[in-house]
Motif scaffolding. Structure first.
Motif, PDB file in Angstrom:
ATOM      1  N   LEU A  73      14.170  30.674  -3.653  1.00 23.72           N
ATOM      2  CA  LEU A  73      15.461  29.948  -3.791  1.00 23.72           C
ATOM      3  C   LEU A  73      16.533  30.589  -4.181  1.00 23.72           C
ATOM      4  O   LEU A  73      16.456  31.159  -5.312  1.00 23.72           O
ATOM      5  N   SER A  74      17.673  31.006  -3.420  1.00 25.73           N
ATOM      6  CA  SER A  74      18.725  31.479  -3.930  1.00 25.73           C
ATOM      7  C   SER A  74      20.055  30.759  -3.747  1.00 25.73           C
ATOM      8  O   SER A  74      20.096  30.113  -2.591  1.00 25.73           O
ATOM      9  N   SER A  75      20.981  30.569  -4.546  1.00 32.71           N
ATOM     10  CA  SER A  75      22.358  30.013  -4.408  1.00 32.71           C
ATOM     11  C   SER A  75      23.348  30.718  -5.103  1.00 32.71           C
ATOM     12  O   SER A  75      22.937  31.375  -6.341  1.00 32.71           O
ATOM     13  N   ASN A  76      24.442  30.838  -4.427  1.00 32.41           N
ATOM     14  CA  ASN A  76      25.608  31.343  -5.147  1.00 32.41           C
ATOM     15  C   ASN A  76      26.352  30.670  -5.989  1.00 32.41           C
ATOM     16  O   ASN A  76      26.815  31.087  -7.221  1.00 32.41           O
ATOM     17  N   ASP A  77      26.337  29.337  -6.070  1.00 30.86           N
ATOM     18  CA  ASP A  77      27.195  28.435  -6.942  1.00 30.86           C
ATOM     19  C   ASP A  77      26.461  27.062  -7.041  1.00 30.86           C
ATOM     20  O   ASP A  77      26.472  26.356  -6.171  1.00 30.86           O
ATOM     21  N   THR A  78      26.044  26.635  -8.279  1.00 26.41           N
ATOM     22  CA  THR A  78      25.361  25.523  -8.573  1.00 26.41           C
ATOM     23  C   THR A  78      25.992  24.641  -9.575  1.00 26.41           C
ATOM     24  O   THR A  78      26.104  25.094 -10.886  1.00 26.41           O
ATOM     25  N   ASN A  79      26.386  23.310  -9.232  1.00 30.76           N
ATOM     26  CA  ASN A  79      27.074  22.616 -10.098  1.00 30.76           C
ATOM     27  C   ASN A  79      26.279  21.259 -10.056  1.00 30.76           C
ATOM     28  O   ASN A  79      26.078  20.592  -9.240  1.00 30.76           O
ATOM     29  N   ILE A  80      25.630  21.073 -11.329  1.00 27.52           N
ATOM     30  CA  ILE A  80      24.603  19.830 -11.592  1.00 27.52           C
ATOM     31  C   ILE A  80      25.035  19.109 -12.979  1.00 27.52           C
ATOM     32  O   ILE A  80      25.239  19.764 -13.979  1.00 27.52           O
ATOM     33  N   SER A  81      25.336  17.796 -12.765  1.00 17.45           N
ATOM     34  CA  SER A  81      25.742  16.824 -13.768  1.00 17.45           C
ATOM     35  C   SER A  81      25.029  15.699 -13.855  1.00 17.45           C
ATOM     36  O   SER A  81      24.605  15.207 -12.584  1.00 17.45           O
ATOM     37  N   PHE A  82      24.643  15.152 -15.012  1.00 19.42           N
ATOM     38  CA  PHE A  82      23.675  14.071 -15.177  1.00 19.42           C
ATOM     39  C   PHE A  82      22.486  13.911 -14.305  1.00 19.42           C
ATOM     40  O   PHE A  82      22.051  13.399 -13.563  1.00 19.42           O
ATOM     41  N   ALA A  83      21.419  14.827 -14.961  1.00 20.78           N
ATOM     42  CA  ALA A  83      20.006  15.019 -14.719  1.00 20.78           C
ATOM     43  C   ALA A  83      19.066  15.128 -15.849  1.00 20.78           C
ATOM     44  O   ALA A  83      19.718  15.576 -16.790  1.00 20.78           O
ATOM     45  N   LYS A  84      17.830  14.779 -15.641  1.00 25.84           N
ATOM     46  CA  LYS A  84      17.261  15.234 -16.841  1.00 25.84           C
ATOM     47  C   LYS A  84      16.935  16.786 -16.978  1.00 25.84           C
ATOM     48  O   LYS A  84      17.065  17.251 -17.983  1.00 25.84           O
ATOM     49  N   ILE A  85      16.591  17.590 -15.853  1.00 26.82           N
ATOM     50  CA  ILE A  85      16.508  18.878 -15.826  1.00 26.82           C
ATOM     51  C   ILE A  85      17.291  19.148 -14.672  1.00 26.82           C
ATOM     52  O   ILE A  85      17.145  18.876 -13.667  1.00 26.82           O
ATOM     53  N   ALA A  86      18.354  20.350 -15.122  1.00 26.90           N
ATOM     54  CA  ALA A  86      19.381  20.659 -14.044  1.00 26.90           C
ATOM     55  C   ALA A  86      18.470  21.466 -12.942  1.00 26.90           C
ATOM     56  O   ALA A  86      18.744  21.304 -11.760  1.00 26.90           O
TER      57      ALA A  86
END
Length: 145
Positions: A73-86
């Protein structure tokens, strides 16, 4: 999505009961994924190749992104909030993230062997903004530039 090839412009999901997006044994390119509230993982992929330009995820019950079973998996931009594990990379998976911004998570990332028939994982970040703890087992590797 199972055993598929192709491209998706936008995935927008709100209030998923369990995993919001689940893709297995596929080769998929996605321009943008936007998930707001999932009972389990916001994105769960396994056994394939995945390219995602932009990820926006809020309120994931478990993981923001789960990458398993020999996936890339490749991603340019990941924004994650309110999770146990990002983000989690496991079981021979290779995950490359250019820009990661993770807030209000218990763990920024994990890299591990989960299933006995596989081995560890590789997780790479070009840029990581997260100030929480992480999990890396002895069979896995994390690289942060």
């Amino acid at each position: 999505i199972v055993d598929s090839k192709g491209s998706l412009k936008n995935i927008d999901i709100k209030n998923a009961y369990s995993d919001a997006v689940d893709i297995d044994f596929s080769e998929i390119n996605i321009a943008k994924i936007d998930v707001n509230k999932a009972g389990n993982d916001c994105l769960d992929v396994s056994g394939g190749n995945y390219k995602i330009k932009k990820v926006m995820m809020v309120n994931c019950g478990d993981k923001g992104i789960s990458v398993g079973e020999k996936s890339t998996l490749s991603s340019n931009d990941t924004n994650i909030s309110f999770a146990k594990i990002a983000i989690s990379s496991k079981d021979f998976s290779k995950t490359n993230i250019n820009k990661a911004n993770y807030k209000n998570v218990e763990y920024c990332y994990e890299a591990k062997q989960k299933k006995i028939e596989f081995g560890g994982a590789l997780l790479k970040f070009d840029s990581l903004l997260c100030n929480e703890k992480y999990i890396v087992d002895e069979n896995s590797r994390v690289e942060i530039k």
